[in-house]
Design a protein around this motif. Structure first.
Motif, PDB file in Angstrom:
ATOM      1  N   SER A  23       0.821  -1.207   0.000  1.00 16.80           N
ATOM      2  CA  SER A  23       0.000   0.000   0.000  1.00 16.80           C
ATOM      3  C   SER A  23       0.857   1.259   0.000  1.00 16.80           C
ATOM      4  CB  SER A  23      -0.900   0.013   1.246  1.00 16.80           C
ATOM      5  OG  SER A  23      -1.723  -1.120   1.270  1.00 16.80           O
ATOM      6  N   ASP A  24       0.314   2.312  -0.574  1.00 18.53           N
ATOM      7  CA  ASP A  24       0.976   3.613  -0.544  1.00 18.53           C
ATOM      8  C   ASP A  24       0.779   4.257   0.827  1.00 18.53           C
ATOM      9  OD1 ASP A  24       1.724   3.392  -3.214  1.00 18.53           O
ATOM     10  OD2 ASP A  24      -0.089   4.392  -3.940  1.00 18.53           O
ATOM     11  N   ASP A  25       1.649   5.188   1.150  1.00 15.28           N
ATOM     12  CA  ASP A  25       1.522   5.972   2.383  1.00 15.28           C
ATOM     13  C   ASP A  25       0.241   6.811   2.293  1.00 15.28           C
ATOM     14  OD1 ASP A  25       1.933   7.402   4.705  1.00 15.28           O
ATOM     15  OD2 ASP A  25       3.605   8.571   3.927  1.00 15.28           O
ATOM     16  N   THR A  26      -0.551   6.810   3.348  1.00 13.00           N
ATOM     17  CA  THR A  26      -1.838   7.517   3.347  1.00 13.00           C
ATOM     18  C   THR A  26      -1.754   8.935   3.893  1.00 13.00           C
ATOM     19  OG1 THR A  26      -2.396   6.614   5.523  1.00 13.00           O
ATOM     20  CG2 THR A  26      -3.142   5.363   3.592  1.00 13.00           C
ATOM     21  N   ASP A  27      -0.605   9.348   4.425  1.00 15.27           N
ATOM     22  CA  ASP A  27      -0.516  10.626   5.133  1.00 15.27           C
ATOM     23  C   ASP A  27      -0.936  11.815   4.269  1.00 15.27           C
ATOM     24  OD1 ASP A  27       0.374  11.894   7.755  1.00 15.27           O
ATOM     25  OD2 ASP A  27       1.462  13.091   6.245  1.00 15.27           O
ATOM     26  N   ALA A  28      -0.420  11.916   3.057  1.00  9.88           N
ATOM     27  CA  ALA A  28      -0.711  13.088   2.214  1.00  9.88           C
ATOM     28  C   ALA A  28      -2.200  13.194   1.876  1.00  9.88           C
ATOM     29  CB  ALA A  28       0.124  13.044   0.943  1.00  9.88           C
ATOM     30  N   ILE A  29      -2.815  12.072   1.522  1.00  8.89           N
ATOM     31  CA  ILE A  29      -4.230  12.127   1.159  1.00  8.89           C
ATOM     32  C   ILE A  29      -5.101  12.419   2.379  1.00  8.89           C
ATOM     33  CG2 ILE A  29      -4.707   9.642   1.351  1.00  8.89           C
ATOM     34  CD1 ILE A  29      -6.084  11.900  -1.393  1.00  8.89           C
ATOM     35  N   GLN A  33      -7.607  15.735   3.276  1.00 14.47           N
ATOM     36  CA  GLN A  33      -8.981  15.563   3.728  1.00 14.47           C
ATOM     37  C   GLN A  33      -9.180  16.103   5.144  1.00 14.47           C
ATOM     38  OE1 GLN A  33      -8.822  11.331   2.649  1.00 14.47           O
ATOM     39  NE2 GLN A  33     -10.620  11.695   1.386  1.00 14.47           N
ATOM     40  N   ASN A  34      -8.243  16.941   5.588  1.00 14.85           N
ATOM     41  CA  ASN A  34      -8.335  17.651   6.867  1.00 14.85           C
ATOM     42  C   ASN A  34      -8.312  16.733   8.093  1.00 14.85           C
ATOM     43  OD1 ASN A  34      -8.579  20.179   5.506  1.00 14.85           O
ATOM     44  ND2 ASN A  34     -10.721  19.680   5.108  1.00 14.85           N
ATOM     45  N   VAL A  35      -7.684  15.561   7.972  1.00 15.57           N
ATOM     46  CA  VAL A  35      -7.521  14.674   9.121  1.00 15.57           C
ATOM     47  C   VAL A  35      -6.344  15.200   9.936  1.00 15.57           C
ATOM     48  CG1 VAL A  35      -6.990  12.302   9.853  1.00 15.57           C
ATOM     49  CG2 VAL A  35      -8.495  12.704   7.879  1.00 15.57           C
ATOM     50  N   SER A  36      -6.519  15.279  11.254  1.00 13.63           N
ATOM     51  CA  SER A  36      -5.491  15.872  12.124  1.00 13.63           C
ATOM     52  C   SER A  36      -4.178  15.095  12.061  1.00 13.63           C
ATOM     53  CB  SER A  36      -5.980  15.912  13.575  1.00 13.63           C
ATOM     54  OG  SER A  36      -5.992  14.600  14.117  1.00 13.63           O
ATOM     55  N   TRP A  37      -3.090  15.786  12.362  1.00 16.25           N
ATOM     56  CA  TRP A  37      -1.762  15.169  12.372  1.00 16.25           C
ATOM     57  C   TRP A  37      -1.741  13.982  13.320  1.00 16.25           C
ATOM     58  CZ3 TRP A  37       1.705  14.249  16.272  1.00 16.25           C
ATOM     59  CH2 TRP A  37       2.985  13.849  15.880  1.00 16.25           C
ATOM     60  N   PHE A  38      -2.292  14.148  14.520  1.00 18.12           N
ATOM     61  CA  PHE A  38      -2.293  13.077  15.525  1.00 18.12           C
ATOM     62  C   PHE A  38      -3.013  11.834  15.004  1.00 18.12           C
ATOM     63  CE2 PHE A  38      -4.132  10.860  19.153  1.00 18.12           C
ATOM     64  CZ  PHE A  38      -2.977  10.577  19.881  1.00 18.12           C
ATOM     65  N   LEU A  39      -4.188  12.007  14.422  1.00 15.95           N
ATOM     66  CA  LEU A  39      -4.954  10.879  13.909  1.00 15.95           C
ATOM     67  C   LEU A  39      -4.247  10.228  12.723  1.00 15.95           C
ATOM     68  CD1 LEU A  39      -7.403   9.116  14.220  1.00 15.95           C
ATOM     69  CD2 LEU A  39      -8.737  10.812  12.965  1.00 15.95           C
ATOM     70  N   ARG A  40      -3.615  11.036  11.861  1.00 20.59           N
ATOM     71  CA  ARG A  40      -2.861  10.477  10.729  1.00 20.59           C
ATOM     72  C   ARG A  40      -1.734   9.580  11.221  1.00 20.59           C
ATOM     73  NH1 ARG A  40      -2.510  15.872   8.834  1.00 20.59           N
ATOM     74  NH2 ARG A  40      -0.237  15.681   8.685  1.00 20.59           N
ATOM     75  N   ALA A  44      -1.250   5.564  10.659  1.00 18.19           N
ATOM     76  CA  ALA A  44      -0.022   5.031  10.052  1.00 18.19           C
ATOM     77  C   ALA A  44       0.526   3.835  10.812  1.00 18.19           C
ATOM     78  CB  ALA A  44       1.034   6.134   9.959  1.00 18.19           C
ATOM     79  N   PHE A  45       0.364   3.813  12.120  1.00 16.35           N
ATOM     80  CA  PHE A  45       0.900   2.722  12.930  1.00 16.35           C
ATOM     81  C   PHE A  45      -0.091   1.569  13.117  1.00 16.35           C
ATOM     82  CE2 PHE A  45       3.790   6.138  14.269  1.00 16.35           C
ATOM     83  CZ  PHE A  45       4.996   5.489  14.033  1.00 16.35           C
ATOM     84  N   ALA A  46      -1.355   1.812  12.836  1.00 15.22           N
ATOM     85  CA  ALA A  46      -2.388   0.792  13.069  1.00 15.22           C
ATOM     86  C   ALA A  46      -2.445  -0.211  11.926  1.00 15.22           C
ATOM     87  CB  ALA A  46      -3.750   1.466  13.222  1.00 15.22           C
TER      88      ALA A  46
END
Length: 148
Positions: A23-29, A33-40, A44-46
């Motif tokens: 899978s590609d890294d999801t952080d940028a997308i 979509q205005n997802v907070s840094w903490f939730l991103r 990423a670790f889940a």
């Protein structure tokens, strides 16, 4: 998520575990979509598991998807009906959205300059049906258009 050869879009039933090596890294997308840094970072670790039930009711295909993260943390449940009708949904990550889904052949996808990428790169020659899901954020300023 990689599917065994016996699975098709007409039978997605089962549990699907995200394979991060494929899978590609999801952080940028997610940031778009205005997802907070903490939730991103938590995402990423889940490890994400999808439990999918696909069935036909009243002439329409239904795909019910329940998400679970590492440790049994329950995520959003998505109830998709493949009839291309908008339905409202409150998502635990993306907030208020409205979406629609359908069966579609590649040659029937909208193919203007902005959406040309939806119809290219498929290896079935346009013969098979795919699932198209379109989602609009209510007040978030983004849309997502996916073909599987």
């Amino acid at each position: 998520m990689a599917a065994p050869p016996s699975k098709t879009l007409k039978d997605l039933n089962g549990k699907w575990v995200m394979n991060k090596t494929l899978s590609d890294d999801t952080d940028a997308i997610l940031a778009m979509q205005n997802v907070s840094w903490f939730l991103r970072k938590a995402i990423a670790f889940a490890t994400i598991t999808l439990s999918i039930t696909e069935y036909t009711k009243d002439g329409s295909t239904h795909i019910d998807i329940s998400q679970t993260a590492t440790g049994g943390v329950k995520g959003t449940t998505e109830l998709r009906t493949l009839d291309w009708t908008f339905r409202d949904h409150k998502d635990g990550i993306f907030g208020e959205v409205k979406g629609k889904s359908r069966w579609v052949k590649v040659e029937d996808l909208e193919d203007d300059d902005d959406k040309k990428w939806l119809s290219h790169g498929w290896d079935d020659g346009g013969e098979g049906e795919h699932v198209q899901s379109y989602v609009e954020s209510v007040g978030g300023g983004w849309t997502a258009n996916q073909v599987s």
